[in-house]
Write an enzyme that holds these catalytic residues in place. Structure first.
Site, PDB file in Angstrom:
ATOM      1  CG  HIS A  43      85.844 115.398   0.456  1.00 53.75           C
ATOM      2  ND1 HIS A  43      85.955 114.478  -0.562  1.00 53.75           N
ATOM      3  CD2 HIS A  43      86.296 114.760   1.554  1.00 53.75           C
ATOM      4  CE1 HIS A  43      86.454 113.347  -0.083  1.00 53.75           C
ATOM      5  NE2 HIS A  43      86.676 113.498   1.193  1.00 53.75           N
ATOM      6  CG  HIS A  50      90.880 120.537   0.899  1.00 53.26           C
ATOM      7  ND1 HIS A  50      90.830 119.183   0.682  1.00 53.26           N
ATOM      8  CD2 HIS A  50      92.081 120.940   0.452  1.00 53.26           C
ATOM      9  CE1 HIS A  50      91.961 118.782   0.121  1.00 53.26           C
ATOM     10  NE2 HIS A  50      92.737 119.830  -0.036  1.00 53.26           N
ATOM     11  CD  GLU A  74      82.712 114.890  -2.539  1.00 49.94           C
ATOM     12  OE1 GLU A  74      82.304 114.965  -3.697  1.00 49.94           O
ATOM     13  OE2 GLU A  74      83.906 115.085  -2.216  1.00 49.94           O
ATOM     14  CG  HIS A 195      88.103 112.591  -8.668  1.00 50.78           C
ATOM     15  ND1 HIS A 195      89.363 113.026  -8.980  1.00 50.78           N
ATOM     16  CD2 HIS A 195      88.044 112.581  -7.313  1.00 50.78           C
ATOM     17  CE1 HIS A 195      90.046 113.224  -7.865  1.00 50.78           C
ATOM     18  NE2 HIS A 195      89.268 112.977  -6.845  1.00 50.78           N
TER      19      HIS A 195
END
Ligand code: PXP
Length: 241
Positions: A43, A50, A74, A195
């Site tokens: 992501h 990240h 994502e 999640h």
């Protein structure tokens, strides 16, 4: 069987906290795939704190050596993100309505509101052969519209499920997730989930057989620390006699 796509954002975060390429995200992806995981998720956010856009290219290159394994990218469909996705051509792109400054994704799409923006983006990705997934709250009613704007799948946002796990009222929340998954299946969408899923809660969600893929990052990384920490501390102590 539900596919596991391992989200390596936390590996990117750890790497970026130091000046050198350690841990190496591609090495971790390779280890993960050699162990039998179905895919890798990253992501990349606009600040690349990240996973980075370069990681997207590097993991795609790695995947050429793992036929059948998938890359899922994502993110929020802003211009730079879409350029990278269209260039890398991952197997799957999960569109997430997150603000660049958000700590992590915390809600699904409001498709009724955002459909005019979503339709052309979805069409562009699909024209490149990329499977498109919309990150959604577990609302059975919204699945018709998710299909209608052109998505191939939805990813159910599972924070509420994970927070409720094992607590009073959990059964109702689980039912709602299963109903949302069934509503998606009924209109021809496959269903992913992600999640805050972890080793304790993932099975209950997936056992009824409606979830095709889970992407898991944060807990998997923490669990890896939990399961490996003692051995490593002991290994250092053994070196320092
Ligand atoms: N799905 C989406 C859309 C996400 O943004 C994230 C976190 O990056 C995940 C799944 C994975 O969540 P977790 O890191 O809690 O496993």
């Amino acid at each position: 069987m539900t596919h596991l796509s391992v989200n390596l954002n936390k590996i990117g975060l750890l790497r970026n906290s130091r000046g050198r390429d350690y841990p190496n995200l591609v090495d971790m992806a390779e280890r993960t795939l050699k162990l039998g995981a179905f895919g890798i998720t990253i992501h990349p956010r606009p600040d690349q704190r990240h996973a980075t856009y370069q990681d997207a290219h590097d993991v795609k290159e790695l995947l050429k050596r793992f036929p059948g394994a998938e890359l899922n990218i994502e993110g929020f469909p802003e211009a730079q993100f879409l350029d990278v996705v269209l260039e890398v051509e991952p197997d799957q792109c999960t569109l997430v309505p997150d603000d660049p400054n958000q700590l992590t994704s915390d809600h699904g799409w409001n498709i009724a509101r955002d459909q005019d923006a979503l339709r052309p983006v979805i069409a562009k990705l699909k024209a490149k052969g990329i499977r498109v997934v919309l990150f959604m709250d577990p609302d059975p009613e919204s699945m018709v519209l998710a299909k209608e704007v052109g998505a191939d799948r939805v990813e159910l946002y599972t924070e509420e499920y994970a927070n409720a796990f094992g607590k009073t009222g959990f059964e109702d929340i689980l039912d709602n997730y299963q109903n949302a998954a069934q509503a998606a299946l009924d209109v021809g969408l496959a269903v992913n989930a992600g999640h805050d899923l972890d080793l304790n809660n993932v099975q209950t969600l997936c056992a009824p057989g409606r979830i095709m893929e889970v992407s898991i990052g944060h807990a998997l990384t923490v669990e890896a620390l939990d399961l490996g920490w003692d051995n490593v501390v002991k290994a250092y102590l053994a070196k320092l006699v």
